[in-house]
Design an enzyme around this catalytic site. Structure first.
Site, PDB file in Angstrom:
ATOM      1  N   GLU A 162       6.848 -21.816   7.773  1.00 27.18           N
ATOM      2  CA  GLU A 162       7.489 -20.985   8.973  1.00 27.18           C
ATOM      3  C   GLU A 162       8.605 -21.547  10.067  1.00 27.18           C
ATOM      4  O   GLU A 162       9.205 -20.910  10.706  1.00 27.18           O
ATOM      5  CB  GLU A 162       6.347 -20.485   9.794  1.00 27.18           C
ATOM      6  CG  GLU A 162       5.738 -21.619  10.788  1.00 27.18           C
ATOM      7  CD  GLU A 162       4.521 -20.786  11.649  1.00 27.18           C
ATOM      8  OE1 GLU A 162       4.964 -21.191  12.832  1.00 27.18           O
ATOM      9  OE2 GLU A 162       3.857 -20.420  11.378  1.00 27.18           O
TER      10      GLU A 162
ATOM     11  N   GLU B   1       0.905  -1.092  -0.022  1.00 28.84           N
ATOM     12  CA  GLU B   1       0.001   0.133  -0.081  1.00 28.84           C
ATOM     13  C   GLU B   1       0.724   1.394   0.099  1.00 28.84           C
ATOM     14  O   GLU B   1       0.397   2.345   0.083  1.00 28.84           O
ATOM     15  CB  GLU B   1      -1.024   0.090   1.103  1.00 28.84           C
ATOM     16  CG  GLU B   1      -2.272  -1.002   1.122  1.00 28.84           C
ATOM     17  CD  GLU B   1      -2.927  -1.192   2.303  1.00 28.84           C
ATOM     18  OE1 GLU B   1      -2.532  -0.588   3.287  1.00 28.84           O
ATOM     19  OE2 GLU B   1      -3.976  -1.530   2.159  1.00 28.84           O
TER      20      GLU B   1
END
Length: 271
Positions: free
Chosen positions: A112, A81
């Site tokens: 992960e 963004e």
């Protein structure tokens, strides 16, 4: 290292399946109300981290977020963004998620748990000592994130973190830890809820404060935003009208000519 995983502690609420929709929503909302207060407690930590980021970005450094699952996705969102909001290049703020871009939409099993992969991912971008790397992990124990920060420290790269447990392995590794303790989740262990909200708020603060410090906002306006749709073009025209006290028509012509609100304002002022 032993520490209390507050994010994994049992919910304060029992028999959720027996609650009405109204009760579920009310109780979730009551828990959500505590998140901004927890973030407030971490403001000194956030301030210290932002000051370090700004110092490096002023000399050409970049900002990286690394995370897994919800934490990784939130970092990717914040990074993605920045270009449309502040008009910066897409390689200035970069979000990396364990498992790669596939994991943005669909969980990649055990990604992960790879302690080496984050450094490999960062190396693809030639990460260097001018950059800042922020590890995001609600638990504060994600191997992908911890391993990445450890390698950054070893290579003289500034490290920060956002976590929702105190005394975590991640906070111990980060040079500038941010710890936002929101307590147990409404659904036990579902850290996409309060912990995710807290991380999103902190990310908003970090990127917005940094971009303002870098001169990417004028007054309170996004004068460098990308004009990528009609709504934003209209907003840009109105910014020019408000700043220069000219007609909509003249403002629209200026924006069409210069393709940027800041440039349009500067050109009018210097004519």
């Amino acid at each position: 290292m032993s520490f209390t995983r507050i994010t994994e502690q049992s919910s304060k609420y029992e028999h959720l399946e027996a609650m009405s929709v109204r009760d579920l929503l009310t109780n979730i909302n009551n828990e959500d109300k505590t998140v901004p207060l927890a973030v407030e407690m971490a403001l000194p930590q956030i301030e210290s981290l932002v000051q370090q980021i700004v110092e490096r970005m002023k000399i050409g450094g970049r900002l990286f977020y690394i995370g897994a699952g919800t934490s990784g996705r939130l970092g990717v969102v914040d990074a993605s963004e920045c270009p449309p909001t502040f008009g910066v290049s897409f390689d200035m703020v970069i979000g990396l998620i364990a498992g790669g871009d596939t994991a943005i939409r669909r969980a990649v099993e055990f990604a992960e748990d790879d302690r080496e992969q984050a450094w490999k991912d960062l190396a693809d971008y030639n990460v260097n000592s001018a950059d800042t790397v922020i590890g995001i992990a609600a638990s504060g124990s994600t191997p992908y994130v911890i391993g990445g920060l450890e390698q950054c420290n070893a290579n003289n790269i500034l490290t920060g973190c956002i976590t929702c447990n105190t005394g975590s392995p991640l906070a111990a590794v980060a040079q500038y830890p941010v710890e936002v303790v929101v307590g147990p989740e409404f659904v036990t262990g579902s850290s996409r809820m309060k912990a995710g909200t807290a991380q999103k708020l902190v990310l908003n603060m970090i990127s917005t404060a940094t971009m303002i410090q870098l001169g990417r906002v004028k007054g309170n306006k996004m004068v460098d935003m990308q004009l990528s749709n009609h709504k934003l073009v209209g907003r840009g025209v109105q910014m020019i009208v408000d700043e220069l006290n000219i007609s909509q028509e003249e403002a629209a012509k200026l924006l069409e000519q210069h393709k940027n609100v800041r440039k349009a304002i500067e050109a009018y002022a210097n004519k």
